[in-house]
Design a protein around this motif. Structure first.
Motif, PDB file in Angstrom:
ATOM      1  N   TYR A   1      37.136 -19.652  27.439  1.00  0.00           N
ATOM      2  CA  TYR A   1      38.343 -19.512  28.251  1.00  0.00           C
ATOM      3  C   TYR A   1      38.105 -19.675  29.749  1.00  0.00           C
ATOM      4  CZ  TYR A   1      40.593 -18.194  23.953  1.00  0.00           C
ATOM      5  OH  TYR A   1      41.091 -18.210  22.668  1.00  0.00           O
ATOM      6  N   GLY A   2      36.868 -19.922  30.149  1.00  0.00           N
ATOM      7  CA  GLY A   2      36.575 -20.180  31.552  1.00  0.00           C
ATOM      8  C   GLY A   2      36.852 -19.003  32.465  1.00  0.00           C
ATOM      9  N   VAL A   3      36.581 -17.810  31.962  1.00  0.00           N
ATOM     10  CA  VAL A   3      36.784 -16.603  32.757  1.00  0.00           C
ATOM     11  C   VAL A   3      35.437 -15.895  32.924  1.00  0.00           C
ATOM     12  CG1 VAL A   3      39.168 -16.270  32.001  1.00  0.00           C
ATOM     13  CG2 VAL A   3      37.323 -15.166  30.734  1.00  0.00           C
ATOM     14  N   SER A   4      35.397 -14.999  33.879  1.00  0.00           N
ATOM     15  CA  SER A   4      34.236 -14.141  34.068  1.00  0.00           C
ATOM     16  C   SER A   4      34.734 -12.705  34.056  1.00  0.00           C
ATOM     17  CB  SER A   4      33.562 -14.462  35.402  1.00  0.00           C
ATOM     18  OG  SER A   4      32.447 -13.630  35.597  1.00  0.00           O
ATOM     19  N   MET A   5      34.260 -11.942  33.093  1.00  0.00           N
ATOM     20  CA  MET A   5      34.742 -10.579  32.940  1.00  0.00           C
ATOM     21  C   MET A   5      33.907  -9.645  33.810  1.00  0.00           C
ATOM     22  SD  MET A   5      35.750  -8.513  29.465  1.00  0.00           S
ATOM     23  CE  MET A   5      36.571  -9.943  28.835  1.00  0.00           C
ATOM     24  N   PRO A   6      34.549  -9.005  34.801  1.00  0.00           N
ATOM     25  CA  PRO A   6      33.808  -8.089  35.670  1.00  0.00           C
ATOM     26  C   PRO A   6      33.378  -6.829  34.916  1.00  0.00           C
ATOM     27  CG  PRO A   6      36.139  -8.092  36.234  1.00  0.00           C
ATOM     28  CD  PRO A   6      35.946  -9.129  35.171  1.00  0.00           C
TER      29      PRO A   6
ATOM     30  N   ILE B   1      41.873 -11.106  28.738  1.00  0.00           N
ATOM     31  CA  ILE B   1      41.594 -12.529  28.963  1.00  0.00           C
ATOM     32  C   ILE B   1      42.760 -13.173  29.713  1.00  0.00           C
ATOM     33  CG2 ILE B   1      41.290 -14.771  27.832  1.00  0.00           C
ATOM     34  CD1 ILE B   1      39.899 -13.156  25.530  1.00  0.00           C
ATOM     35  N   GLU B   2      43.975 -12.895  29.274  1.00  0.00           N
ATOM     36  CA  GLU B   2      45.156 -13.458  29.935  1.00  0.00           C
ATOM     37  C   GLU B   2      45.234 -13.004  31.393  1.00  0.00           C
ATOM     38  OE1 GLU B   2      48.211 -15.540  28.534  1.00  0.00           O
ATOM     39  OE2 GLU B   2      46.137 -16.145  28.136  1.00  0.00           O
TER      40      GLU B   2
ATOM     41  N   GLY C   1      45.060 -15.446  34.624  1.00  0.00           N
ATOM     42  CA  GLY C   1      46.103 -15.410  35.644  1.00  0.00           C
ATOM     43  C   GLY C   1      45.529 -15.298  37.048  1.00  0.00           C
ATOM     44  N   ARG C   2      44.445 -14.555  37.184  1.00  0.00           N
ATOM     45  CA  ARG C   2      43.783 -14.410  38.487  1.00  0.00           C
ATOM     46  C   ARG C   2      43.172 -15.735  38.945  1.00  0.00           C
ATOM     47  NH1 ARG C   2      40.034  -9.052  37.861  1.00  0.00           N
ATOM     48  NH2 ARG C   2      41.658  -7.633  37.150  1.00  0.00           N
ATOM     49  N   ALA C   3      42.658 -16.484  37.971  1.00  0.00           N
ATOM     50  CA  ALA C   3      41.978 -17.742  38.298  1.00  0.00           C
ATOM     51  C   ALA C   3      42.966 -18.852  38.648  1.00  0.00           C
ATOM     52  CB  ALA C   3      41.108 -18.185  37.121  1.00  0.00           C
TER      53      ALA C   3
END
Length: 80
Positions: A48-53, A72-73, A77-79
């Motif tokens: 999903y191309g995210v980075s989970m802090p 994830i959503e 949304g932040r990105a």
């Protein structure tokens, strides 16, 4: 949840079987343990191309398929 998310989850859930994974499905009850959660985290970030802090790496985030998808959503949304 998007249609591919349950397919992403299944390999990490040793008790998932053939039943559909619903948003309220308990990931722990389906066999997600801490080692698989780390592997799942990497798969989510890649897919999903995210980075989970770190602050989101909680039992609540990984409690259900729906809570994980909502996280994830939120990150997507932040990105955007």
């Amino acid at each position: 949840m998007d249609t591919g998310f349950p397919d992403l989850l299944k390999p990490f859930l040793k008790y998932a079987g053939t039943e559909p994974i619903t948003p309220d499905a308990s990931l722990t009850d389906l066999g997600l343990d801490s080692m698989r959660a780390i592997e799942l985290l990497f798969a989510i970030e890649d897919t999903y191309g995210v980075s989970m802090p770190d602050e989101l790496l909680t039992n609540h985030t990984f409690a259900t398929a729906g809570s994980l998808w909502a996280t994830i959503e939120s990150l997507r949304g932040r990105a955007a």
